[in-house]
Write a protein that holds these residues in place. Structure first.
Motif, PDB file in Angstrom:
ATOM      1  N   ILE A  10       0.830  -1.213   0.000  1.00  0.00           N
ATOM      2  CA  ILE A  10       0.000   0.000   0.000  1.00  0.00           C
ATOM      3  C   ILE A  10       0.860   1.257   0.000  1.00  0.00           C
ATOM      4  O   ILE A  10       0.533   2.258  -0.632  1.00  0.00           O
ATOM      5  CB  ILE A  10      -0.952   0.005   1.221  1.00  0.00           C
ATOM      6  CG1 ILE A  10      -2.140  -0.929   0.960  1.00  0.00           C
ATOM      7  CG2 ILE A  10      -1.451   1.391   1.535  1.00  0.00           C
ATOM      8  CD1 ILE A  10      -3.113  -0.417  -0.089  1.00  0.00           C
ATOM      9  N   GLN A  11       1.989   1.216   0.695  1.00  0.00           N
ATOM     10  CA  GLN A  11       2.839   2.410   0.790  1.00  0.00           C
ATOM     11  C   GLN A  11       3.462   2.791  -0.553  1.00  0.00           C
ATOM     12  O   GLN A  11       3.929   3.911  -0.731  1.00  0.00           O
ATOM     13  CB  GLN A  11       3.941   2.184   1.824  1.00  0.00           C
ATOM     14  CG  GLN A  11       4.945   1.098   1.448  1.00  0.00           C
ATOM     15  CD  GLN A  11       6.028   0.902   2.481  1.00  0.00           C
ATOM     16  OE1 GLN A  11       6.652   1.871   2.922  1.00  0.00           O
ATOM     17  NE2 GLN A  11       6.236  -0.345   2.896  1.00  0.00           N
ATOM     18  N   TYR A  12       3.448   1.851  -1.514  1.00  0.00           N
ATOM     19  CA  TYR A  12       4.012   2.132  -2.833  1.00  0.00           C
ATOM     20  C   TYR A  12       2.935   2.463  -3.874  1.00  0.00           C
ATOM     21  O   TYR A  12       3.230   2.517  -5.074  1.00  0.00           O
ATOM     22  CB  TYR A  12       4.829   0.928  -3.324  1.00  0.00           C
ATOM     23  CG  TYR A  12       6.039   0.633  -2.466  1.00  0.00           C
ATOM     24  CD1 TYR A  12       7.099   1.527  -2.397  1.00  0.00           C
ATOM     25  CD2 TYR A  12       6.113  -0.544  -1.726  1.00  0.00           C
ATOM     26  CE1 TYR A  12       8.208   1.255  -1.611  1.00  0.00           C
ATOM     27  CE2 TYR A  12       7.222  -0.830  -0.936  1.00  0.00           C
ATOM     28  CZ  TYR A  12       8.265   0.081  -0.881  1.00  0.00           C
ATOM     29  OH  TYR A  12       9.359  -0.186  -0.103  1.00  0.00           O
ATOM     30  N   LEU A  13       1.711   2.692  -3.409  1.00  0.00           N
ATOM     31  CA  LEU A  13       0.621   3.016  -4.323  1.00  0.00           C
ATOM     32  C   LEU A  13       0.925   4.320  -5.057  1.00  0.00           C
ATOM     33  O   LEU A  13       1.286   5.330  -4.442  1.00  0.00           O
ATOM     34  CB  LEU A  13      -0.684   3.149  -3.545  1.00  0.00           C
ATOM     35  CG  LEU A  13      -1.994   3.089  -4.332  1.00  0.00           C
ATOM     36  CD1 LEU A  13      -2.124   1.775  -5.085  1.00  0.00           C
ATOM     37  CD2 LEU A  13      -3.180   3.266  -3.400  1.00  0.00           C
ATOM     38  N   ILE A 384       3.398  -2.542 -11.438  1.00  0.00           N
ATOM     39  CA  ILE A 384       4.755  -2.287 -11.941  1.00  0.00           C
ATOM     40  C   ILE A 384       5.389  -1.120 -11.190  1.00  0.00           C
ATOM     41  O   ILE A 384       6.562  -1.184 -10.782  1.00  0.00           O
ATOM     42  CB  ILE A 384       4.712  -1.998 -13.455  1.00  0.00           C
ATOM     43  CG1 ILE A 384       4.344  -3.265 -14.227  1.00  0.00           C
ATOM     44  CG2 ILE A 384       6.046  -1.429 -13.951  1.00  0.00           C
ATOM     45  CD1 ILE A 384       4.025  -3.039 -15.680  1.00  0.00           C
ATOM     46  N   SER A 385       4.621  -0.055 -11.008  1.00  0.00           N
ATOM     47  CA  SER A 385       5.122   1.116 -10.290  1.00  0.00           C
ATOM     48  C   SER A 385       5.566   0.750  -8.886  1.00  0.00           C
ATOM     49  O   SER A 385       6.634   1.178  -8.416  1.00  0.00           O
ATOM     50  CB  SER A 385       4.042   2.196 -10.244  1.00  0.00           C
ATOM     51  OG  SER A 385       4.484   3.315  -9.504  1.00  0.00           O
ATOM     52  N   ALA A 386       4.763  -0.065  -8.202  1.00  0.00           N
ATOM     53  CA  ALA A 386       5.100  -0.476  -6.827  1.00  0.00           C
ATOM     54  C   ALA A 386       6.371  -1.317  -6.808  1.00  0.00           C
ATOM     55  O   ALA A 386       7.236  -1.131  -5.936  1.00  0.00           O
ATOM     56  CB  ALA A 386       3.932  -1.254  -6.231  1.00  0.00           C
ATOM     57  N   ALA A 392      13.890   0.210  -6.098  1.00  0.00           N
ATOM     58  CA  ALA A 392      14.716   1.417  -5.941  1.00  0.00           C
ATOM     59  C   ALA A 392      15.011   1.673  -4.465  1.00  0.00           C
ATOM     60  O   ALA A 392      16.134   2.073  -4.102  1.00  0.00           O
ATOM     61  CB  ALA A 392      14.009   2.615  -6.546  1.00  0.00           C
ATOM     62  N   ALA A 393      14.017   1.419  -3.598  1.00  0.00           N
ATOM     63  CA  ALA A 393      14.203   1.637  -2.152  1.00  0.00           C
ATOM     64  C   ALA A 393      15.199   0.636  -1.571  1.00  0.00           C
ATOM     65  O   ALA A 393      15.977   0.955  -0.659  1.00  0.00           O
ATOM     66  CB  ALA A 393      12.869   1.519  -1.431  1.00  0.00           C
TER      67      ALA A 393
END
Length: 395
Positions: A10-13, A384-386, A392-393
């Motif tokens: 959820i934090q990567y939404l 994909i974005s998440a 990256a993190a």
């Protein structure tokens, strides 16, 4: 374990994707109600009949989008899943082909493109778009290390995917659904050249196709349009080239679209005050919903919708360009191409720049199949974005 996974994801939404989607769906539901309520009342139905259905489609779409977001993308690579999806789409398209031959009365607006399943109406060509994106992303990314410098060598390498996709495009074209077939072809071309093949080949192909189309249109403009031609597709093209002269042969749609846009001006007549939706534009809540939007909300309101669509597109292509995996890149390119070409065909059609192909405006026009397919596609891009953010993190 699952709850922990949900919270971590959820934090990567990606709200640059989610917010335009939500606003566009809200705009769409509002305009579907405005464009359809008068017609529903005339037909003796509830004024909010299509509005209620659209809300259900939006809710189902949102659920499917979130399921796809939390799904592991490796599921889409599963061969059993891909084979099953391919077989279902092919069978559905072949069924439509047989239906058009043995039950011509099943055609709607000249095309046999829908399957009635009880209270639901399914449009297989919409699901074909998603299949082609997932299938090509999987097949082409697997051959990433086999790409050659020669165009002929690459054609041999991609022969099997081309044959399968060409078969689907042909079945969609036969319906006849020129708009759907064109979108599928555009998706295939963009995804093939997204693998890193020379842009020169892509430029040459696009130039050749564009030149051919322009020559054909130039010939048709001098065609004696009083001649009786029984081809539905041909008459649609002629009415696009000569809308006022052929107003009784299909040109009336484009003519009334012009009237709607002209009536609206910059700021519109006000929500619910469209004149052209009252029997002049057929099914104004689908193909020509943007004409009604312009008449009621003006050019300014329409530009807001177009800006939201292009903000969504910009984010999708940005993610594709910056993705660390070719599979992710190709999925983003394919999904972005679907939304872009649908928008281009819909807007171009109502402005008279392109022939009217019956292509709906993404997230705005009424339609269950389109809404659900686009929601699933957006769920894939959110996924994909998440994954990219998480990777990256970690670095």
């Amino acid at each position: 374990m699952w709850k922990k996974f949900q919270k971590s994801k959820i934090q990567y939404l990606d709200y640059w994707l989610l917010l335009p989607y939500v606003i566009l769906c809200a705009f769409g539901a509002l305009m579907v109600y405005s464009a359809s309520s008068d017609l529903m009342s005339i037909r003796g139905m509830k004024p909010d009949a299509y509005f209620t259905k659209q809300l259900v489609f939006i809710a189902l779409g949102f659920i499917l989008m979130m399921i796809t977001y939390f799904l592991k993308l490796s599921v889409l690579k599963n061969r059993t899943f891909l084979k099953a999806m391919t077989i279902v789409v092919f069978l559905a398209l072949i069924y439509l082909l047989l239906l058009s031959r043995f039950r011509p009365s099943a055609a709607i607006n000249g095309a046999t493109a829908w399957i009635q399943l009880g209270p639901l109406t399914i449009q297989p060509s919409e699901f074909a778009k998603l299949l082609i994106v997932i299938y090509l992303a999987n097949m082409l990314s697997r051959k990433e290390n086999e790409l050659a410098d020669g165009f002929v060598d690459n054609l041999k390498l991609f022969f099997s995917p081309v044959v399968l996709v060409a078969g689907i495009i042909l079945l969609v074209f036969i319906q006849p659904d020129l708009g759907g077939a064109s979108i599928l072809a555009a998706v295939m071309v963009v995804m093939f050249f997204g693998t890193g093949m020379s842009y020169w080949y892509g430029f040459s192909l696009i130039t050749a196709v564009t030149t051919t189309v322009m020559i054909l249109f130039s010939i048709l403009r001098h065609f004696n349009f009083s001649t009786n031609v029984n081809s539905y597709k041909f008459n649609r093209i002629l009415s696009f080239l000569h809308p006022f002269e052929l107003e009784n042969m299909g040109g009336s749609q484009l003519v009334n679209s012009y009237y709607a846009i002209n009536n609206g001006g910059w700021f519109g007549l006000g929500l619910g005050n469209s004149i052209q939706k009252r029997g002049y534009l057929p099914e104004p809540y689908t193909d020509f919903i943007l004409s009604i939007t312009t008449e009621e909300l003006g050019v300014i309101g329409t530009l807001v919708i177009i800006a939201l669509l292009f903000a969504l597109l910009a984010r999708i292509f940005y993610l594709g360009i910056h993705a660390t995996k070719m599979y992710h890149t190709l999925l983003c390119y394919g999904i972005g191409t679907i939304i872009f070409v649908q928008t281009l065909f819909n807007v171009g059609g109502l402005l008279g720049i392109l022939p009217i192909t019956g292509v709906t405006l993404p997230f705005i026009s009424y339609g269950g199949s389109s809404m659900m397919v686009l929601a699933i596609a957006l769920g894939i891009v959110l996924n994909i974005s998440a994954q990219e953010k998480k990777a990256a993190a970690a670095n």
